[in-house]
Enzyme design. Structure first.
Site, short mmCIF file in Angstrom:
data_model
loop_
_atom_site.label_atom_id
_atom_site.label_comp_id
_atom_site.label_asym_id
_atom_site.label_seq_id
_atom_site.Cartn_x
_atom_site.Cartn_y
_atom_site.Cartn_z
N GLU A 184 0.92 -1.25 0.19
CA GLU A 184 -0.38 -0.23 -0.29
C GLU A 184 1.03 1.37 0.09
O GLU A 184 1.63 1.17 1.07
CB GLU A 184 -0.89 0.23 1.77
CG GLU A 184 -1.81 1.30 1.19
CD GLU A 184 -2.75 1.29 2.37
OE1 GLU A 184 -3.99 0.62 2.79
OE2 GLU A 184 -1.97 1.98 3.24
N ALA A 237 -9.71 11.76 2.96
CA ALA A 237 -11.28 11.43 3.41
C ALA A 237 -12.54 12.20 2.54
O ALA A 237 -11.90 13.21 2.45
CB ALA A 237 -11.25 12.10 4.73
N GLN A 292 3.85 6.02 15.85
CA GLN A 292 3.41 4.93 15.02
C GLN A 292 2.83 4.63 15.79
O GLN A 292 1.45 4.80 15.80
CB GLN A 292 3.83 3.54 14.02
CG GLN A 292 4.52 4.84 12.67
CD GLN A 292 5.27 2.85 12.14
OE1 GLN A 292 6.54 2.86 12.13
NE2 GLN A 292 4.15 2.55 11.35
#
Length: 284
Positions: free
Chosen positions: A15, A49, A212
């Site tokens: 990804e 978004a 993270q």
């Protein structure tokens, strides 16, 4: 665990995300070009978004498909979109030779009013899947959650929605990231029992920095096992050691998955070719 995968082949995918700022397209393509050298089965491209990065997703996915000649999977969220907007985006994907879509509901945009949210045209990802299948000849991939979606009442309930997505035409699934393979094995065993026959790509994210844990990982809702939290505590003030330990943790996760006949692995690269390369070299 031999029932989890239909064969013993290894299928690796990655990804990536589009550039956050305009003008950084060339930087993003250089990153993706390096990742493409690892010969993935496909590369998925995230989506902002409410469609905030839709054009960038289209550009990057098109570059992967048409310039690098690697299968691109374009993420598509629907929570802040109308049917007209989704139709337009799917048409653009089709025109640019991007034929695989990861259909997602997406997170509610921060500027979305209660009025818009309560009267949105797509309530669930399944509504988006149904709409695309009715209007376009596109391959649809769905999302799934080894530790269940945070809004689901139970894992069994979540699996019903996964089965519904499959029945609507989803051809395969990509899982949310997880750090304890036991969750994935349990999830897959239950999924097969309720009739999920589609392949499931196990989502793996290397934690290469302490930051993270407080951002991407916490947003995913994935639990952090003691083994990983101990690593984070041990190397919290040693960035280079944390980087290596995080990669090694992911390598061991993937090795265990492959050993247990889970052959489809999807790596959340965070646009870091060096991390992707180190993991691939570690699982050879």
């Amino acid at each position: 665990m031999s029932n989890l995968s239909q064969n013993n082949e290894k299928h690796i995918s990655f990804e990536v995300f589009p550039p956050k700022k305009d003008g950084n397209f060339l930087i993003a393509t250089e990153v993706i070009k390096e990742i493409s050298k690892l010969s993935p089965d496909f590369i998925s491209v995230t989506y902002g978004a409410g469609g905030s990065q839709s054009k960038k997703t289209l550009e990057i996915a098109s570059y992967i498909e048409n310039e690098l000649h690697i299968t691109a999977v374009a993420h598509l969220t629907c929570i802040g979109s109308t049917k007209e907007e989704i139709y337009k985006r799917c048409k653009e994907f089709k025109e640019r030779n991007v034929s695989k879509i990861l259909a997602l509901r997406g997170d509610r945009p921060k500027d979305m009013t209660d009025e818009r949210y309560n009267h949105r045209e797509f309530i669930y990802a399944s509504d988006l899947i149904k709409f695309i299948k009715e209007k376009f000849d596109l391959s649809i991939i769905g999302a799934c959650y080894p530790e269940k979606h945070f809004e689901a009442l139970s894992l069994d309930d979540d699996l019903k929605y996964m089965r519904q997505k499959q029945d609507l035409g989803v051809e395969s699934f990509i899982s949310q990231l997880f750090f304890d393979n036991t969750y994935f094995y349990n999830f897959m065993e239950k999924a097969r029992k309720v009739g999920i026959k589609a392949s499931v790509h196990a989502g793996i994210m290397p934690v290469t920095s302490v930051k993270q844990i407080g951002t991407t990982v916490s947003l995913s809702g994935s639990s952090v096992p003691k083994k990983l939290s101990d690593l984070i505590a041990k190397y919290s003030d040693k960035p280079s050691d944390m980087y290596k330990a995080g990669i090694d943790y992911s390598i061991n996760q993937i090795r265990d998955l492959l050993k247990n006949c889970v052959g489809e692995i999807h790596i959340y690269t965070m646009n870091k070719p060096d991390v992707a390369k180190a993991i691939i070299e570690g699982i050879q």
